[in-house]
Each structure stands twice: as C-alpha cells, then as structure tokens.
Write an enzyme that holds these catalytic residues in place. Sequence first.
Site, PDB file in Angstrom:
ATOM      1  N   HIS A   1       4.033  10.522   7.143  1.00  0.00           N
ATOM      2  CA  HIS A   1       3.465  10.321   8.477  1.00  0.00           C
ATOM      3  C   HIS A   1       4.472   9.598   9.348  1.00  0.00           C
ATOM      4  O   HIS A   1       4.854   8.465   9.037  1.00  0.00           O
ATOM      5  CB  HIS A   1       2.172   9.508   8.377  1.00  0.00           C
ATOM      6  CG  HIS A   1       1.066  10.253   7.684  1.00  0.00           C
ATOM      7  ND1 HIS A   1       0.027   9.637   7.028  1.00  0.00           N
ATOM      8  CD2 HIS A   1       0.859  11.600   7.567  1.00  0.00           C
ATOM      9  CE1 HIS A   1      -0.784  10.571   6.537  1.00  0.00           C
ATOM     10  NE2 HIS A   1      -0.298  11.768   6.837  1.00  0.00           N
TER      11      HIS A   1
ATOM     12  N   THR B   1      -5.523   6.732   8.386  1.00  0.00           N
ATOM     13  CA  THR B   1      -6.115   6.996   7.060  1.00  0.00           C
ATOM     14  C   THR B   1      -6.187   5.741   6.203  1.00  0.00           C
ATOM     15  O   THR B   1      -6.461   5.818   5.008  1.00  0.00           O
ATOM     16  CB  THR B   1      -5.344   8.093   6.316  1.00  0.00           C
ATOM     17  OG1 THR B   1      -4.020   7.625   6.037  1.00  0.00           O
ATOM     18  CG2 THR B   1      -5.278   9.377   7.120  1.00  0.00           C
ATOM     19  N   THR B   2      -5.920   4.584   6.808  1.00  0.00           N
ATOM     20  CA  THR B   2      -6.103   3.293   6.131  1.00  0.00           C
ATOM     21  C   THR B   2      -6.899   2.392   7.069  1.00  0.00           C
ATOM     22  O   THR B   2      -6.898   2.613   8.289  1.00  0.00           O
ATOM     23  CB  THR B   2      -4.742   2.620   5.822  1.00  0.00           C
ATOM     24  OG1 THR B   2      -4.009   2.466   7.041  1.00  0.00           O
ATOM     25  CG2 THR B   2      -3.930   3.441   4.831  1.00  0.00           C
TER      26      THR B   2
ATOM     27  N   HIS C   1       0.819  -1.212   0.000  1.00  0.00           N
ATOM     28  CA  HIS C   1       0.000   0.000   0.000  1.00  0.00           C
ATOM     29  C   HIS C   1       0.852   1.261   0.000  1.00  0.00           C
ATOM     30  O   HIS C   1       0.411   2.327  -0.412  1.00  0.00           O
ATOM     31  CB  HIS C   1      -0.913   0.045   1.230  1.00  0.00           C
ATOM     32  CG  HIS C   1      -1.817  -1.138   1.368  1.00  0.00           C
ATOM     33  ND1 HIS C   1      -2.823  -1.404   0.467  1.00  0.00           N
ATOM     34  CD2 HIS C   1      -1.862  -2.137   2.282  1.00  0.00           C
ATOM     35  CE1 HIS C   1      -3.464  -2.509   0.836  1.00  0.00           C
ATOM     36  NE2 HIS C   1      -2.889  -2.980   1.927  1.00  0.00           N
TER      37      HIS C   1
ATOM     38  N   HIS D   1       5.829   6.404   6.945  1.00  0.00           N
ATOM     39  CA  HIS D   1       5.448   5.997   5.596  1.00  0.00           C
ATOM     40  C   HIS D   1       4.985   7.227   4.842  1.00  0.00           C
ATOM     41  O   HIS D   1       4.851   8.308   5.434  1.00  0.00           O
ATOM     42  CB  HIS D   1       4.335   4.929   5.652  1.00  0.00           C
ATOM     43  CG  HIS D   1       3.108   5.455   6.304  1.00  0.00           C
ATOM     44  ND1 HIS D   1       2.848   5.312   7.639  1.00  0.00           N
ATOM     45  CD2 HIS D   1       2.075   6.196   5.808  1.00  0.00           C
ATOM     46  CE1 HIS D   1       1.714   5.917   7.933  1.00  0.00           C
ATOM     47  NE2 HIS D   1       1.219   6.471   6.835  1.00  0.00           N
TER      48      HIS D   1
HETATM   49 ZN    ZN Z   1      -0.321   7.668   6.497  1.00  0.00          ZN
END
Ligand code: ZN
Length: 309
Positions: free
Chosen positions: A141, A224-225, A89, A116
């Site tokens: 982040h 956010t995932t 991802h 990441h």
């Molecule tokens: Zn992130």
Amino acid sequence: MLLAPVLFLFASSIRIASGDDWCYQSQVTCSHNCTGPELWGIVSQHCNGRHQSPVNIVTRRMLLDERLTSFHFTRYQEAFHGRLLNNGHTVQLDLPSSIKIKGGNLAVQYKAIQLHLHWGVDGGPGSEHTIDGEQFPMEMHIVHIKEEYNSLSQAVRDSTGVAVLGFVFEESKSANKKFDPLINALKNITQPGNSTTLESVSLEMFTPPQKNMTKYLRYNGSLTTPGCAEAVVWSLFENTVPLSRKQLAAFSHLQFSNGEQMVKTFRPLQPLNGRQVYYSGGHAALVSTVLLIMSVLVSLMNECPLMIV
Ligand SMILES: [Zn+2]
Ligand SMILES: *[C@@H]1O[C@H](CO)[C@@H](O)[C@H](O)[C@H]1NC(C)=O
Ligand SMILES: *[C@@H]1O[C@H](CO)[C@@H](O)[C@H](O)[C@H]1NC(C)=O
Ligand SMILES: *[C@@H]1O[C@H](CO)[C@@H](O)[C@H](O)[C@H]1NC(C)=O
Ligand SMILES: *[C@@H]1O[C@H](CO)[C@@H](O)[C@H](O)[C@H]1NC(C)=O
Ligand SMILES: *[C@@H]1O[C@H](CO)[C@@H](O)[C@H](O)[C@H]1NC(C)=O
C-alpha cells in the site's frame, strides 16, 4: 445492542492484559489477550462501519468507468533515502512528500506519506484484497493524502482525504533484484521500534516492472488497520509485483512485540454492503486463476473455542 456493554468490558480487560492497542488474528491466542480483528470496533468504532476494507473483488460485477484515466506520477522514479521501520504491525517506509500523484479521476493532487506491506507465512497467502477469491502472497500500500493536509490524522476526516495505491504480488522463479535493498534491510529491523535508512531507493523499484500502470480497480473504502477511517479512495492495480519465494519468506523473519513471527499481517475481508467497484478503460480481462475458498481460511483462523455469544 445488549451485547455492546459486555463486549466493551470484555475488550477493556483484553487491552489491559496485552498492553497493545490491537493485533492481527495470527496474534490472538486462545487466552484472547490481545484485541484481534473481530474486536477492532472497540479500539475504533469506525472499524464496524459499512464501507470497510479490504474486500473481495468479484470481477464479473465490476463496471467500466471511462473517467478512470491513467495516473500522473511525480518523482516515482527519483531516488530518495527514507526510514524503514518495524512498527510492530508491519514494515513501513517513510516517503518524501515531494512524491505525488494526480489523474486517475482523483479530484486533486495527493502527496505520498509512506508505504507498507501485508503478507502471509513464508510466502503463503497474505494479501488483504482478494480477486474472485484469490489471495495473493503479499500486498503493498502506497499511502497518499491530499496536499492540503499535514498528516494522515487530518486527512482521514475527509471522506476522500486518502488515496492508497495497492499492488498485489506474485511468486516468481527468479528474484526481483530491485527489491533487495528493502529485503536485505529487514534483518536490521527484526524487532518493533527498530528502524534503518534505505539509501537511494525509488518507488519505481517497488512497483510492477516495465508496466505503465493504466489498468486498475477503484472503490471507496477504509484504512485496513484501526482507526479504520472510511476516507480511502482505493486504486488496486492489475499488474503484479514479482518476488521469489525466498524474498517473500524474508518478511516472516520480522517479529511482533511478543517476539513471535510477524506473519499473516492482513485484515479479514469486509462486506461490500452495496458498494460498486469500477475498472479503468482499456482494461484487459482480469485473469483469475485460483479460486480460494475463503470459508476454509476463516474457519482456520477461528480455531479457538468460541468465547462470545
Ligand atoms: Zn495497508
Ligand atoms: C498471551 O497469552 C499467551 C498464552 O497464555 C502468552 O504466551 C503470551 O505471552 C501472552 N501475550 C501477551 C501480549 O500478554
Ligand atoms: C544492517 O546492519 C549492518 C550491521 O550493523 C550494517 O552494516 C548495514 O549497513 C545495515 N544495512 C541496512 C540496510 O540498514
Ligand atoms: C532493535 O530493538 C531492540 C529492542 O528495542 C534492541 O535491543 C535492538 O538493539 C535493536 N536492534 C537494532 C539493530 O537496532
Ligand atoms: C500502456 O501499455 C499498453 C500495452 O502495453 C498500451 O496499449 C497503452 O497504449 C500504454 N499506455 C500508455 C499511456 O502508455
Ligand atoms: C467515492 O465517494 C465520492 C465522494 O462521496 C464519490 O464522489 C465517488 O463517486 C465515490 N467513488 C466510487 C468509486 O464509488
């Protein structure tokens, strides 16, 4: 309410088809065989929550909070070696837990776990948060959890268990040499599951150069995932990280699990739902230059024939 069971069946079949838990909008094809952001709520119900991230920051609605003092960064300048991973991802760098932050009106000290990035296509718009509608080419982040926890999955059960420091990037004319060790390693981790070790890097190399990082925005939000846990104290820094177009574009050479280019690795904007965004003291006026019409972006992302409703 009536729609829920239908959606559930629909998404179950998608998951069987793709064999992957979730995907970004850029991976959703018109045959809908992977679970894109609109359906993440089925992967984890938290993704349908009311305090989700990312959000658009409207600077004229922000309030000053004098308690948002500067952070105290521990070992941000110290060299470490860490695993750099293509996790299917994004690209993730594991961080030693000896790296810590406190201050900044955080209740306790937090320890680093990983960083990441989120990006676009070949250096085009790619950040998750937007400021007055402007989407930046990339966003980093740095994920920290409260010291008392042993893992992210433990920390997300606490509404302030996670502290993410967010940095947006800006395209610069010249290359940011400090980023080269990470960027050069990307070609070794093209495929999901590939990893390599970065020798002798420090977080100071990846954060805004020559900046004391006292100016930031604060709000409460989520990962956010999926699972989208609403456990994140967000700090978004005003100073940007410069990278050349070529450096930004290098991230687009990574691949998703289906072999396609890993691009547009950002979640669509989420509604604030009444949340207040604060800014730290001594903050200069935020400069917002380009106004991007988000609806254009959204319509571009939804070009497949509508299947639900
Ligand atoms: Zn992130
Ligand atoms: C999704 O469907 C497209 C087009 O039918 C196909 O090319 C792709 O391989 C499929 N992806 C997965 C993960 O099944
Ligand atoms: C990338 O792979 C090459 C060839 O295998 C190797 O020489 C190099 O050290 C690797 N670099 C990184 C940063 O992993
Ligand atoms: C990356 O992963 C693929 C698929 O698992 C594997 O075939 C390839 O050898 C790996 N490449 C490196 C550099 O480890
Ligand atoms: C940070 O930098 C600004 C301007 O560059 C300066 O006014 C401020 O005093 C500095 N703060 C700290 C804590 O060094
Ligand atoms: C975030 O939530 C915590 C715990 O509920 C609360 O104390 C804090 O004031 C909130 N912060 C912001 C910026 O809304």
